[in-house]
Design an enzyme around this catalytic site. Structure first.
Site, PDB file in Angstrom:
ATOM      1  N   HIS A 153       0.876  -1.217   0.108  1.00 33.02           N
ATOM      2  CA  HIS A 153       0.133   0.063   0.035  1.00 33.02           C
ATOM      3  C   HIS A 153       0.866   1.221  -0.075  1.00 33.02           C
ATOM      4  O   HIS A 153       0.874   2.025   0.937  1.00 33.02           O
ATOM      5  CB  HIS A 153      -0.898   0.046   1.226  1.00 33.02           C
ATOM      6  CG  HIS A 153      -1.954  -1.079   1.289  1.00 33.02           C
ATOM      7  ND1 HIS A 153      -3.003  -1.069   2.069  1.00 33.02           N
ATOM      8  CD2 HIS A 153      -1.921  -2.153   0.524  1.00 33.02           C
ATOM      9  CE1 HIS A 153      -3.820  -2.282   1.774  1.00 33.02           C
ATOM     10  NE2 HIS A 153      -3.076  -2.899   1.096  1.00 33.02           N
ATOM     11  N   TYR A 209      14.334   5.078 -16.775  1.00 33.46           N
ATOM     12  CA  TYR A 209      14.439   4.055 -15.933  1.00 33.46           C
ATOM     13  C   TYR A 209      13.042   3.611 -15.904  1.00 33.46           C
ATOM     14  O   TYR A 209      12.899   2.296 -15.628  1.00 33.46           O
ATOM     15  CB  TYR A 209      15.385   4.085 -14.790  1.00 33.46           C
ATOM     16  CG  TYR A 209      16.802   3.814 -14.964  1.00 33.46           C
ATOM     17  CD1 TYR A 209      17.197   2.589 -14.934  1.00 33.46           C
ATOM     18  CD2 TYR A 209      17.656   4.653 -15.654  1.00 33.46           C
ATOM     19  CE1 TYR A 209      18.604   2.361 -15.006  1.00 33.46           C
ATOM     20  CE2 TYR A 209      18.875   4.319 -15.994  1.00 33.46           C
ATOM     21  CZ  TYR A 209      19.351   3.213 -15.670  1.00 33.46           C
ATOM     22  OH  TYR A 209      20.409   2.933 -15.806  1.00 33.46           O
TER      23      TYR A 209
END
Length: 223
Positions: free
Chosen positions: A99, A124
């Protein structure tokens, strides 16, 4: 030669190590999140309501290929989702759900699009994460989420852009990979990119098409 028993024990240690690392670095809190690993003839998964920073190897749930629990504490309520990810992506051997603050915050503030929760703002992100779809809100553990995620995995495979992660609305990311290191690399880059995008007021433009093409050509990025 490594036998099934040894493989299971190694997976137990890896899940505990990953859970401890995620907790120490603030990716998980309280009893939120879950981790699983593919093992011979089944899966290992964290127990329901387990605190990932304080896992005990012997209490992890061992589940057979048929989904029936064999040993350990009661399996996480997201077991169905984890099993469907392994079925849909044969390369997946480790799954992590957290979460993570910035990714949950992203779903509250508004994602970039339902098919790409974040724009490709860094190289990236493009190379390590790729396309991440949003899965509409369902209660924690709702088995319908497993169907939606499996559909996204299948669609990505058909398009030649494999899906390595999804973002559950108001709940957070689910990522997977061929091993723990690969799954964590996706999670970390995904959370950091969400943090960057939110910190900059969601203003940065995506990398231009020529830059994306260069990442595909030079690094084999699946974008």
């Amino acid at each position: 030669m490594t036998g099934p028993g040894t493989a299971v024990e190694e997976a137990r240690r890896e899940i505990v190590r990953v859970g401890t690392s995620l907790f120490a670095r603030g990716y998980v809190h309280a009893s939120a999140g879950n981790i699983s690993a593919r093992v011979p003839d089944g899966h290992l998964i964290t127990p329901t309501d387990a605190a990932l920073g304080f896992l005990e190897p012997g209490r992890l749930a061992l589940v057979g290929a048929d989904g029936e629990q064999i040993a350990g504490d009661r399996a996480s309520k997201t077991l169905t989702l984890h099993r469907r990810i392994y079925e849909a992506d044969p390369t997946a051997r480790f799954v992590v759900h957290t979460h993570s603050t910035h990714l949950v915050g992203l779903t509250l503030a508004g994602v970039w699009s339902a098919d790409d929760v974040l724009p490709p703002i860094t190289p990236y992100y493009v190379m390590k994460v790729g396309h991440v779809p949003l899965v509409p809100y369902h209660r924690p553990g709702d088995p319908r989420v497993a169907d939606l995620v499996a559909e996204r995995i299948a669609a990505g495979a058909a398009n030649g852009t494999p899906v390595r992660a999804v973002l559950l609305d108001r709940l957070g990311p689910v990522v997977w990979g061929p091993d723990a290191a690969a799954a964590l690399a996706v999670l970390e880059e995904l959370e950091e990119t969400a943090r960057l995008w939110l910190l900059t007021g969601r203003r940065p433009e995506p990398l231009p098409a020529p830059a994306l093409a260069e990442l595909r050509d030079v690094f084999g990025a699946a974008w």
